[in-house]
Design a protein around this motif. Structure first.
Motif, short mmCIF file in Angstrom:
data_model
loop_
_atom_site.label_atom_id
_atom_site.label_comp_id
_atom_site.label_asym_id
_atom_site.label_seq_id
_atom_site.Cartn_x
_atom_site.Cartn_y
_atom_site.Cartn_z
N GLU B 7 0.88 -1.36 0.11
CA GLU B 7 -0.01 0.11 -0.01
C GLU B 7 0.97 1.38 -0.01
O GLU B 7 1.86 1.24 0.83
CB GLU B 7 -0.79 -0.11 1.28
N ASP B 8 0.54 2.18 -0.93
CA ASP B 8 1.62 3.29 -1.01
C ASP B 8 1.17 4.47 -0.12
O ASP B 8 2.00 5.39 0.14
CB ASP B 8 1.51 3.85 -2.42
N ASN B 9 -0.24 4.48 0.37
CA ASN B 9 -0.46 5.38 1.38
C ASN B 9 0.09 5.00 2.86
O ASN B 9 -0.47 4.19 3.35
CB ASN B 9 -2.06 5.54 1.61
N ARG B 10 1.30 5.99 3.24
CA ARG B 10 1.87 5.51 4.66
C ARG B 10 0.88 5.19 5.65
O ARG B 10 1.09 4.51 6.65
CB ARG B 10 3.00 6.59 4.83
N LEU B 12 -2.15 4.75 5.82
CA LEU B 12 -3.24 3.54 5.62
C LEU B 12 -2.30 2.27 6.03
O LEU B 12 -2.88 1.47 7.02
CB LEU B 12 -3.81 3.51 4.45
N ASP B 51 -2.77 -3.17 -2.90
CA ASP B 51 -3.52 -1.94 -3.48
C ASP B 51 -3.26 -1.91 -5.21
O ASP B 51 -2.29 -2.82 -5.54
CB ASP B 51 -2.80 -0.81 -3.01
N LEU B 53 -3.29 1.08 -7.55
CA LEU B 53 -2.33 2.01 -7.75
C LEU B 53 -1.22 2.13 -6.98
O LEU B 53 -1.23 2.79 -6.02
CB LEU B 53 -3.23 3.42 -7.95
N PRO B 55 3.31 2.84 -6.85
CA PRO B 55 4.69 3.48 -7.66
C PRO B 55 5.21 2.36 -8.42
O PRO B 55 5.17 1.02 -7.80
CB PRO B 55 5.19 4.04 -6.44
N LYS B 56 6.19 2.40 -9.16
CA LYS B 56 6.84 1.58 -9.92
C LYS B 56 6.26 0.39 -10.54
O LYS B 56 6.38 0.44 -11.75
CB LYS B 56 7.77 1.02 -8.88
N ALA B 80 -9.28 1.83 -4.14
CA ALA B 80 -10.00 3.00 -4.32
C ALA B 80 -10.96 2.87 -5.66
O ALA B 80 -11.98 3.45 -5.85
CB ALA B 80 -9.43 4.43 -4.16
N ASP B 82 -13.35 1.39 -7.68
CA ASP B 82 -14.57 0.66 -7.40
C ASP B 82 -15.82 0.29 -8.58
O ASP B 82 -16.61 -0.15 -8.50
CB ASP B 82 -15.54 1.34 -6.52
N LYS B 101 -11.96 0.92 -1.11
CA LYS B 101 -11.85 1.96 -0.02
C LYS B 101 -12.74 2.91 -0.18
O LYS B 101 -13.28 3.15 -1.34
CB LYS B 101 -10.48 2.48 0.03
N PRO B 102 -13.26 3.59 0.70
CA PRO B 102 -12.92 3.30 2.28
C PRO B 102 -13.76 1.99 2.58
O PRO B 102 -14.85 1.63 1.95
CB PRO B 102 -13.53 4.57 2.88
#
Lengths: 469, 223
Positions: B7-10, B12, B51, B53, B55-56, B80, B82, B101-102
């Motif tokens: 997951e890229d959102n730190r 979360l 997740d 989306l 990075p990389k 996210a 849906d 998400k959510p």
């Protein structure tokens, strides 16, 4: 109703009716002329014949009814013969419904008159004057004036009833034929117009198969007549634009929902996990700090979106005031001072304090803030950001130069797109809501200006050009 | 049970790790697709929470690469995105579950538990070994109707062994399913937890459920 088919038919029928009416008028006039010409010929012959009804007895012309009877023309024709003084020498029997026009011997020959009495039929009258020998023979004979001769006047009249009837019949025939022609032509043009309009229905049917879900479909020009090719090409071009618009819209919606849902998910699950068991106060405080940061990032996205929506709706028309960019840049520098100090980025501005531009101060400040903030954010530690401004031609130019990581050439045109990130992996690390540059572009374009970027390994330069309005 | 969260959102990621660890899971985390794919390849995870989306390397590619390498780890996509077409693409790409998400953390936990049951081919959320009952959703453990309080790691060890009841489970495998890679413990810690479980569950007078197979590992059997 604006029906193309109806217009085509009506236009065609109008032209056709004019042609037919002209033809009818021509035929009618020619026929009338021919009838009159024939009538006049007959009357002329009759006047000359009537002169032969006279006999010269002892130097005086005498009417001989016997001669008249033998030569009586079969037509409804009446005549009278008078001498020079106007005395009636002889005339056809029976009453007449008109009054003879006056005539004198020596009038130019022949004279033709049409009598239109108040009641009854019209009459055509031919008047003929002649001199008769009075010395020899028992038959009247023309001879030159001055000899032993007397002048006579012969008038012959024929009813126009016959030719009027013939013309009436001709009119009805013409009317009937013309009406039939128009009816047939009307039916024909209805079908032809339908045929001519069929391609339009085909284009419509083809377009009906294209909907929001399969906007990638295009019409094939080769399946249409060559006259429609420009239309098909334009329609396809319009579909291209529509499809691109839909794609942008979909992408934007997906991006916006992602940018909002991800922090929202983080916030909600953080709270939910927190509430699952009792926590020591220190842990709660740390969680609150994290949550506040998450909520702030959502706030940035929401406010950016609202601002863009307001500007999209044209509800943020810029005010036009004389603004000093030097003062705005100074203000921005002081408001982001803490961040820059943390990154040890040096801020420099080289702007004449007297230099002024026509702009909305709040909007221009926001544009400068976003650009300078980016320049700091993507800078290297120990780098610097310099802002210059001046006038080129009639335009005001503001340049924001950084010593940052630069933007790859292929990404440069896209950096002003909403939620576009050059490197998504750095989104979290560098912060920002992904809308800053789109807001800058929107603001500058709202001022009638342009914003562009050029970037290399030594850093990026963002250039704002404001026209001197 | 060991889970990898990509997951890229730190924030979360931090929450997910905290919440799952508190539910006795060993959790590894990755902030981008590349790291996620690497970790999934070298460790035997029970579940990967992925997740899309990222990075990389994006999540779809991570999933495709995992399946191409023959990894049969259960994958739960947490995204996210849906749209139905995204769900179809994710599930058809080899994912086992899809959550948008959510989301409610409770629901995520229930789905994780369901995927673990599926992995160990258990239909019943209540595991039974002889007269020992384990409620995998509430983490309550009963022997002969009497509740036995357990520490999270003790419970995790018990549940893992119960899922594999009747098999000899090597100590290394147990260790790998109970600890994330950042833990600096060694597999000797397993012996400590086994002796604690024996003390609490195989009380004097009861039939012992845990056996030590010297040089191989541990066996839990009820027959």
């Amino acid at each position: 109703m604006h029906s193309l088919r109806l217009k085509l038919i009506l236009g065609f029928l109008l032209v056709l009716a004019a042609v037919i009416a002209g033809f009818d008028v021509f035929v009618y006039t020619a026929q009338r002329h021919a009838l009159m010409h024939a009538l006049d010929g007959r009357l002329f012959a009759a006047t000359q014949a009537a002169a032969r009804y006279l006999e010269i007895e002892s130097g005086q012309p005498v009417f001989d009814p016997a001669r008249e009877n033998s030569a009586r023309p079969p037509l409804p024709r009446v005549f009278r013969i008078m001498d020079e003084k106007g005395n009636i020498l002889g005339q056809s029997p029976g009453p007449i419904s008109f009054s003879w026009p006056t005539a004198k011997a020596g009038d130019p020959n022949p004279r033709r008159t049409t009598i239109r009495p108040d009641r009854g039929v019209n009459w055509r009258i031919s008047t003929w004057t002649e001199r008769l020998e009075t010395d020899a023979g028992n038959s009247a004979k023309a001879r030159p004036e001055g000899e032993a001769s007397i002048g006579i006047v012969v008038q012959c009249a024929e009813s126009l009833a016959f030719s009027a009837k013939e013309l009436r019949e001709l009119s009805s025939l013409l009317a009937l034929v013309s009406l039939a022609a128009i009816l047939i032509a009307g039916g024909g043009s209805y079908m032809l117009a339908g045929k001519a309009l069929r391609p339009i229905r085909r284009v419509t049917a083809a377009l009906e198969t294209v909907s929001e879900t399969n906007l990638d479909q295009r019409l094939d020009p080769s399946s249409f007549d060559v006259e429609l090719h420009p239309l098909i090409t334009r329609l396809n071009a319009a579909l291209d634009r529509l499809e691109k618009g839909f794609q942008r819209e979909r992408q934007f919606t997906a991006d916006a929902s992602h940018e909002l849902r991800t922090p929202l998910a983080a916030l909600l699950s953080a709270i939910e996990v927190l509430l699952r068991r009792p926590r020591p106060e220190a842990e709660l405080i740390e969680a609150h700090r994290d949550n506040e940061k998450t909520a702030r990032s959502m706030q940035a996205v929401v406010e950016g979106l609202l601002l863009l929506a307001r500007m999209d709706a044209g509800k943020a028309a810029p005010a036009r005031e004389s603004v000093a960019p030097a003062a705005l840049v100074e203000d921005v520098f002081s408001s982001i001072g803490i961040e820059t100090a943390a990154k040890s980025v040096r801020l420099v501005q080289i702007i004449d304090p007297a230099f002024r531009v026509q702009a909305d101060p709040a909007q221009l400040r926001l544009a400068l803030l976003n650009l300078i903030d980016n320049a700091v954010r993507y800078n290297r530690p120990g780098g610097h950001v310099s802002v210059e401004a001046g006038r080129t031609g009639g335009d005001a130019v503001i340049e924001i130069r950084d010593t940052g990581i630069g933007i790859p050439r292929e990404n440069q045109p896209r950096v002003f797109e909403r939620f576009y990130r050059v490197d998504p992996s750095r989104a979290e690390a560098t912060g920002g809501c992904g809308l800053g540059l789109s807001i800058v572009r929107k603001i500058i374009e709202g001022h009638g200006g342009r914003v562009s970027v050029s970037s290399g390994p030594e850093g990026s330069v963002f250039t704002i050009v404001l026209p001197d309005a | 049970m060991r889970i990898l969260v990509v997951e890229d959102n730190r924030s979360l990621l931090k929450t997910l790790k905290k919440g799952l660890v508190e539910e006795s899971f060993a959790v590894d985390t990755a902030e981008d697709g590349e790291e996620g794919l690497y970790l999934a390849g070298i460790n035997d995870y029970d579940i990967v929470i992925l997740d899309l989306l990222l990075p990389k390397i994006d999540g779809w590619t991570v999933l495709r690469e995992m399946r191409a390498k023959g990894l049969s780890t259960h994958v739960l996509i947490l995204t996210a995105r849906d749209a139905p077409e995204d769900k179809v693409r994710g599930l058809d790409g080899g994912a086992d579950d899809y959550l948008t998400k959510p989301f409610r953390f409770e629901e995520l936990l229930a789905r994780v538990r369901a995927l673990i049951r599926r992995k160990y081919q258990a239909k019943n959320p209540r595991l039974a070994v002889a007269d020992l009952e384990i409620d995998t959703s509430s983490h309550r453990v009963l022997r002969g109707g009497r509740e036995i309080p357990l520490q999270p790691k003790e419970y995790a060890l018990l549940e893992y062994l119960a899922h594999r009841a009747g098999e000899i489970v090597p100590r290394a495998a147990i260790w790998e399913h109970l600890y994330d890679w950042q833990d600096d413990t060694t597999s000797n810690i397993i012996d400590v937890y086994i002796s604690r479980l024996r003390r609490k569950i195989d009380r004097p007078g009861l039939r012992p459920l845990f056996q030590t197979i010297r040089g191989e590992g541990y066996l839990m059997r009820g027959d």
